[in-house]
Design a protein around this motif. Sequence first.
Motif, mmCIF file in Angstrom:
data_model
loop_
_atom_site.group_PDB
_atom_site.id
_atom_site.type_symbol
_atom_site.label_atom_id
_atom_site.label_comp_id
_atom_site.label_asym_id
_atom_site.label_seq_id
_atom_site.Cartn_x
_atom_site.Cartn_y
_atom_site.Cartn_z
ATOM 1 N N MET A 104 -42.390 27.011 -30.000
ATOM 2 C CA MET A 104 -42.180 27.568 -28.624
ATOM 3 C C MET A 104 -43.540 27.474 -27.909
ATOM 4 O O MET A 104 -44.309 26.744 -28.267
ATOM 5 N N ASP A 105 -43.760 28.074 -26.728
ATOM 6 C CA ASP A 105 -44.864 27.804 -25.792
ATOM 7 C C ASP A 105 -46.216 28.027 -26.264
ATOM 8 O O ASP A 105 -47.327 27.469 -26.044
ATOM 9 N N ASN A 111 -33.681 26.317 -35.243
ATOM 10 C CA ASN A 111 -34.307 26.572 -34.068
ATOM 11 C C ASN A 111 -35.938 26.675 -34.089
ATOM 12 O O ASN A 111 -36.304 27.733 -34.042
ATOM 13 N N VAL A 112 -36.349 25.481 -34.118
ATOM 14 C CA VAL A 112 -37.976 25.563 -34.098
ATOM 15 C C VAL A 112 -38.417 25.711 -32.650
ATOM 16 O O VAL A 112 -39.463 26.112 -32.893
ATOM 17 N N VAL A 113 -37.676 25.814 -31.722
ATOM 18 C CA VAL A 113 -38.260 26.202 -30.500
ATOM 19 C C VAL A 113 -38.061 27.666 -30.159
ATOM 20 O O VAL A 113 -38.262 28.062 -28.863
ATOM 21 N N GLN A 114 -37.933 28.546 -31.039
ATOM 22 C CA GLN A 114 -37.810 29.887 -30.896
ATOM 23 C C GLN A 114 -39.129 30.605 -30.724
ATOM 24 O O GLN A 114 -40.261 30.031 -31.280
ATOM 25 N N ASP A 115 -39.225 31.569 -29.981
ATOM 26 C CA ASP A 115 -40.767 32.232 -29.664
ATOM 27 C C ASP A 115 -41.154 32.977 -30.971
ATOM 28 O O ASP A 115 -40.432 33.204 -31.858
ATOM 29 N N GLU A 143 -39.022 36.172 -32.034
ATOM 30 C CA GLU A 143 -37.887 35.623 -32.760
ATOM 31 C C GLU A 143 -38.298 35.413 -34.111
ATOM 32 O O GLU A 143 -37.575 35.701 -35.122
ATOM 33 N N ASP A 185 -36.844 37.509 -37.437
ATOM 34 C CA ASP A 185 -36.383 36.691 -38.797
ATOM 35 C C ASP A 185 -36.894 37.470 -39.853
ATOM 36 O O ASP A 185 -36.382 37.614 -41.162
#
Lengths: 488, 309
Positions: A238-239, A294-298, A301, A305
């Motif tokens: 993510m960002d 979901n590789v664009v989770q922040d 998250e 996990d």
Amino acid sequence: MKKHGGINKPASVLVAATIVAGLLSACGSEKEDNAAGANNAATQTNDAAANANAGTDASTNAAANAGDNAADPVVEITVWDQPSPDDPGKSFIEEQFAKFDADHPNIKVKHVEAWQPDVREKFLTAVAGGEGPDLSSAAFPDMQVYIPKGIAADITDMVNNSPDKDRFIDGAFNLASKDGKIYGIPNDMYTSGLIYNKKLFANAGIAAPPKTWEEFAADAQAVQAKNPGVTGFDILGMDWADWHFEYYVWQAGGDLTEQLPDGTAKLDFTSDAAVKALQYYKDLKWKYKVTQKNVVQDIGENEKDFYSGRSAMIIGTSDSFTNFVGRGMDPADIGFAPFPAGPSGKAPAQVGGSFSMLNPKSSPEQQKAAFEYAMYFMSKDYNDALGQFKVDNGLGVRPFTVLKDFDVTQYIKDVPQDYLDAVNESAKDQHLEYFLKSSLSSYLVKPIQKVLLDQNADPATELKKAQELAQKEVIDKYNADLKSGANK
Amino acid sequence: MGNQLELKQDTVIREQTQTRTRATFKIRWTPILFLLPSLIVFFVFKYYLIFDAIYISLFNYDIVNPPGNFVGLGNYFEFLKSATFWVAMKNTLIFFVLSVLIVFWVPIAQALFLSQVKRWNAFYRVLYQIPGVLPVVAGVLLWKWMYNPDRGLFNYLLAKIGLGPYGWLNDLHMTKLAIVLPGFFTGGGISVLLYYAAIKSISAELFEAAKIDGCGPWRRMVIIILPNITFVILIQFVGFMSGVLLSFDNIFVMTQGGPADASLVVALMIQRTAFVQSRFGISAALSFFMFIVIAVLTIVQFRLQKEDD
């Protein structure tokens, strides 16, 4: 004959006038408040005369009392340190606030909430509006931005004249220093590393955490295979993707940027190390298939996990133990390890932390009061009381401290020794985050996300595109401004 | 006699004109007093900020010692030369087209259906408003969870019928669609009521006459309902367009402009430039640029209104 029904004209005028008067009086009272605020701002600009002219309550204004030695002046400071309503340590912190107030009748502290996720934006907005707090805290990457922009006050003299200076560990002030000047008081420090779930590793028959990139991929595959539904490694896409990616570049033997001797910046996105690191990212996703879909989770998250047992490995910090135990994870399952070494054979950890920062616009009296306040909360007594409170209430204590005289080990007896050993091992080779990170982050995140989402994306090509864009839109201007003296 | 009459008429006309002139210059305090509170608030919280943004946009803004170095229109040229800005503009326009195709017409359709419902009409009206009660961010987070490719609801349900898995927000080509799609299901909120009220204001006689002439429901909709609510549609369209061009919160929460800038829009770029890169001058220039865009749309709105009047 009356043409219109409803209220008559005089009455309507009266109603309108009342509304306007109400509004104006509200504006008036606001104006008075602002006048008081302006006084605070005025003290921030060290303009004692302006303060005196503004005529605020002398009992709450240090500058107005600057020349009055007979009466002790009361200095009012604003500190962004109010804990969140659900902070488990709120009662203790507020108790300490009251204790400080009792011990320091001449310092009146206004506590402002500073726990929201968008506090950085709020802080910059406050500074831009001339309403910056007298004391606040900032993470190290932000200090990198705040120091050259003049947002953090130069506190070199205050630090050097403070008897507390020698209580801090060697090098503690380095992260908040520039050109021999000190701009921040260290609050806490952390070191980054690999966090792994010992139980999931044991299920896969793996006794020790991976030491190389190859072992890392193999272990992640094995853990996935032996623990159905578990992801081998939660990658950060993510960002803040560049935050963790930089570690891999270091492991490959390079960095993302350089600060040249003349102060200008040079991009190294296309260096061999950066390309190798991105290729490894791509392989983890597409070749080894060990990352979450979901590789664009922040990062929040990713942590979720991990502590819920859905992921076997994530990148974390020395503080992660406290965080995950607080989330209900079995302490025995939490492992910490230095990063696996990359092609360079090295695996530096990132050192980070937070600092207390003073407002350069505050009056000298306010700065002095803010410094005293900050040091009060770095005292041995305070830290011992905090450590005991956390132990008594089952809250984790950070295993790192920036103070020499605070023995943190007596409060972290629950932290496994192997965890502490690994943290110390990781801290032996430490690296600062890459130069100009805040300005370049969005440019680097793009190629990282591209290779994680597009199997056909070529790491070298994507990094080249990112470098060209960042060079044109950030670096050229930065260097030009630096040479013309526009950068401060 | 004739001259006297002409003179008298002339005097009367002059007096009337003077009276009219006096009336024209008479200050009517009542409306002014009523308007003043909102005007003050509007000026302080809208216009002052706009003018301040214009001022800031002319400087390499220094937030500690404002305003910093004067750069004139330099900030405007800088963002106009930036490839990232044009990516953001392109994405903003794509979001607009997708939103028109997927979201804009939904409340119109809902209002048309609603206008035909006789029983439980109030209940359905309330039903259409309920999604609007949900805070935007909460709704977006819910959708984000449903899109999760690892354990999201959508892929789970689609797998039951042999479809997917889809990347949703992890798919560079699907991200924009995934961001716009919730708008279709959450409906139009207050827009539904506006369209419904417009439909209900159409004279019943028109419908009766159309029925007598043998018009079916579809034809009645095409020749009576839609032409009579065109004004509301146009006004709503301009407002909708402005809203989409300034989209921020849903995109920020879902993707923060990613992946790989696939959902980067101008509003996000403004936030990123100011609060991540601390370049407030360029951020203000971008804001003013968006103000111009919205202002042009408002002018369009006024013209449409004028034509309708």
